[in-house]
Design a protein around this motif. Structure first.
Motif, PDB file in Angstrom:
ATOM      1  N   PRO A  84       1.032  -1.077  -0.111  1.00 14.78           N
ATOM      2  CA  PRO A  84      -0.004  -0.067   0.004  1.00 14.78           C
ATOM      3  C   PRO A  84       0.844   1.264  -0.034  1.00 14.78           C
ATOM      4  O   PRO A  84       2.190   1.292   0.541  1.00 14.78           O
ATOM      5  CB  PRO A  84      -0.854  -0.066   1.337  1.00 14.78           C
ATOM      6  CG  PRO A  84       0.021  -1.029   2.111  1.00 14.78           C
ATOM      7  CD  PRO A  84       0.850  -1.944   1.421  1.00 14.78           C
ATOM      8  N   PRO A  85       0.261   2.388  -0.618  1.00 16.48           N
ATOM      9  CA  PRO A  85       1.049   3.380  -0.257  1.00 16.48           C
ATOM     10  C   PRO A  85       1.714   3.957   1.039  1.00 16.48           C
ATOM     11  O   PRO A  85       0.995   3.622   2.217  1.00 16.48           O
ATOM     12  CB  PRO A  85       0.089   4.551  -1.012  1.00 16.48           C
ATOM     13  CG  PRO A  85      -0.801   3.957  -1.542  1.00 16.48           C
ATOM     14  CD  PRO A  85      -1.083   2.683  -0.824  1.00 16.48           C
ATOM     15  N   LYS A  86       2.569   4.759   1.126  1.00 13.63           N
ATOM     16  CA  LYS A  86       3.478   4.962   2.495  1.00 13.63           C
ATOM     17  C   LYS A  86       2.620   6.164   3.280  1.00 13.63           C
ATOM     18  O   LYS A  86       3.094   6.024   4.559  1.00 13.63           O
ATOM     19  CB  LYS A  86       4.839   5.027   2.486  1.00 13.63           C
ATOM     20  CG  LYS A  86       5.581   3.547   1.948  1.00 13.63           C
ATOM     21  CD  LYS A  86       7.217   3.711   1.757  1.00 13.63           C
ATOM     22  CE  LYS A  86       7.652   2.325   1.566  1.00 13.63           C
ATOM     23  NZ  LYS A  86       9.197   2.551   1.473  1.00 13.63           N
ATOM     24  N   GLY A  87       2.075   6.757   2.574  1.00 12.52           N
ATOM     25  CA  GLY A  87       1.505   8.138   3.184  1.00 12.52           C
ATOM     26  C   GLY A  87       0.693   7.808   4.602  1.00 12.52           C
ATOM     27  O   GLY A  87      -0.113   6.569   4.493  1.00 12.52           O
ATOM     28  N   VAL A  88       0.977   8.515   5.505  1.00  9.11           N
ATOM     29  CA  VAL A  88       0.123   8.231   6.734  1.00  9.11           C
ATOM     30  C   VAL A  88       0.405   9.136   7.670  1.00  9.11           C
ATOM     31  O   VAL A  88       1.309  10.115   7.577  1.00  9.11           O
ATOM     32  CB  VAL A  88       0.855   7.072   7.480  1.00  9.11           C
ATOM     33  CG1 VAL A  88       2.236   7.295   8.083  1.00  9.11           C
ATOM     34  CG2 VAL A  88      -0.252   6.643   8.813  1.00  9.11           C
ATOM     35  N   LEU A  89      -1.158   9.931   8.158  1.00  4.90           N
ATOM     36  CA  LEU A  89      -1.256  10.937   9.150  1.00  4.90           C
ATOM     37  C   LEU A  89      -0.339  10.640  10.357  1.00  4.90           C
ATOM     38  O   LEU A  89      -0.396   9.301  10.893  1.00  4.90           O
ATOM     39  CB  LEU A  89      -2.256  11.206   9.148  1.00  4.90           C
ATOM     40  CG  LEU A  89      -2.781  12.739  10.105  1.00  4.90           C
ATOM     41  CD1 LEU A  89      -2.332  13.996   9.122  1.00  4.90           C
ATOM     42  CD2 LEU A  89      -4.164  12.670  10.578  1.00  4.90           C
ATOM     43  N   GLY A  90       0.553  11.402  10.938  1.00  7.65           N
ATOM     44  CA  GLY A  90       1.327  11.070  12.013  1.00  7.65           C
ATOM     45  C   GLY A  90       0.748  10.610  13.266  1.00  7.65           C
ATOM     46  O   GLY A  90       1.079   9.712  14.004  1.00  7.65           O
ATOM     47  N   VAL A  91      -0.767  10.993  13.473  1.00  8.24           N
ATOM     48  CA  VAL A  91      -1.352  10.461  14.857  1.00  8.24           C
ATOM     49  C   VAL A  91      -2.303   9.282  14.421  1.00  8.24           C
ATOM     50  O   VAL A  91      -2.542   8.662  15.426  1.00  8.24           O
ATOM     51  CB  VAL A  91      -2.632  11.663  15.124  1.00  8.24           C
ATOM     52  CG1 VAL A  91      -1.722  12.988  15.473  1.00  8.24           C
ATOM     53  CG2 VAL A  91      -3.404  11.853  13.984  1.00  8.24           C
TER      54      VAL A  91
END
Length: 232
Positions: free
Chosen positions: A180-187
């Motif tokens: 999956p894409p590596k983008g993630v919101l830090g929280v």
């Protein structure tokens, strides 16, 4: 007991519950985005022995979400730096660092030393390995996963409840899926990791309703949550 006073005064915990925490042994596999809050809150709560498995080093891009680490620790081994940070938080507990990857050659040896295994990893292969080893050794597996703004948590192999293969039975299909894409919101890993830590504390303390046979999911864009039954 002054350190733990605010949780000891809870009737669900008390001095007996704190003693159970002190005697517990918990292994965290992966001390990144999920593992950071899991480790911090379990150490803060006084879990007596915590193992930390991770073969990675700290990178600058980790710091947006992996709150165990600082800029001064970039390029240093995560497991060893996590141990130092947690020792600074709570010097009265025992911390074991394993700066290695959990694999078929070492999984049984490491996992056999702990009561509860907590998922802080980011790939299906490691999760199947954790699950199958926990089933073989009779250990509890606290599962968590994240993507972007979404997360999910469950507890497997608890008192005869379902295991990870009840959720994802086809291992070959899961392993063949594109990453999956590596983008993630830090929280996102912060909230999901805290939920995993909460399950660990419930299991040890013997209070509340454990997420065995259930999958808790959350969407941080809407703050909608749901609990899905995994029972047949």
């Amino acid at each position: 007991m002054e350190r733990y006073n605010r949780q000891i005064i809870l009737p669900e915990v008390g001095t007996e519950g704190q003693e159970r925490l002190n005697n517990a042994k918990v292994l965290i596999v992966g001390v990144g985005g999920l593992g950071s809050p899991i480790a911090l809150y379990l150490a803060g709560a006084g879990v007596g022995t915590i193992g930390l498995v991770d073969d990675d080093t700290v990178s600058i891009s980790n710091l947006q979400r992996q709150v165990l680490y600082s800029e001064a620790e970039v390029d240093l081994p995560k497991a060893l730096q996590a141990k130092k940070r947690l020792e600074a938080l709570n010097s009265s507990i025992r911390l074991n660092a394993y700066p290695t990857r959990l694999g078929k050659e070492n999984a049984e040896e490491i996992i056999s030393q702990y009561d509860i295994i907590v998922d802080g990893c980011d790939n299906f292969a490691t999760r199947y390995l954790i699950n199958d080893t926990c089933v073989k050794l009779g250990k509890i597996y606290v599962y968590g996963a994240i993507r972007a703004f979404d997360g999910q948590v469950s507890v497997f192999n608890y008192r005869g409840g379902p295991d990870y293969r009840h959720l994802f039975p086809d291992e070959s299909e899961m392993l063949s899926m594109p990453h999956p894409p590596k983008g993630v919101l830090g929280v996102t890993p912060g909230m999901v990791g805290c939920a995993e830590a909460a399950e660990v504390l419930k299991i040890i303390g013997g209070y509340g309703e454990v997420l065995s046979g259930k999958l808790w999911v959350i969407d941080l864009q809407t703050m909608l949550t749901n609990i899905i039954s995994l029972e047949a």
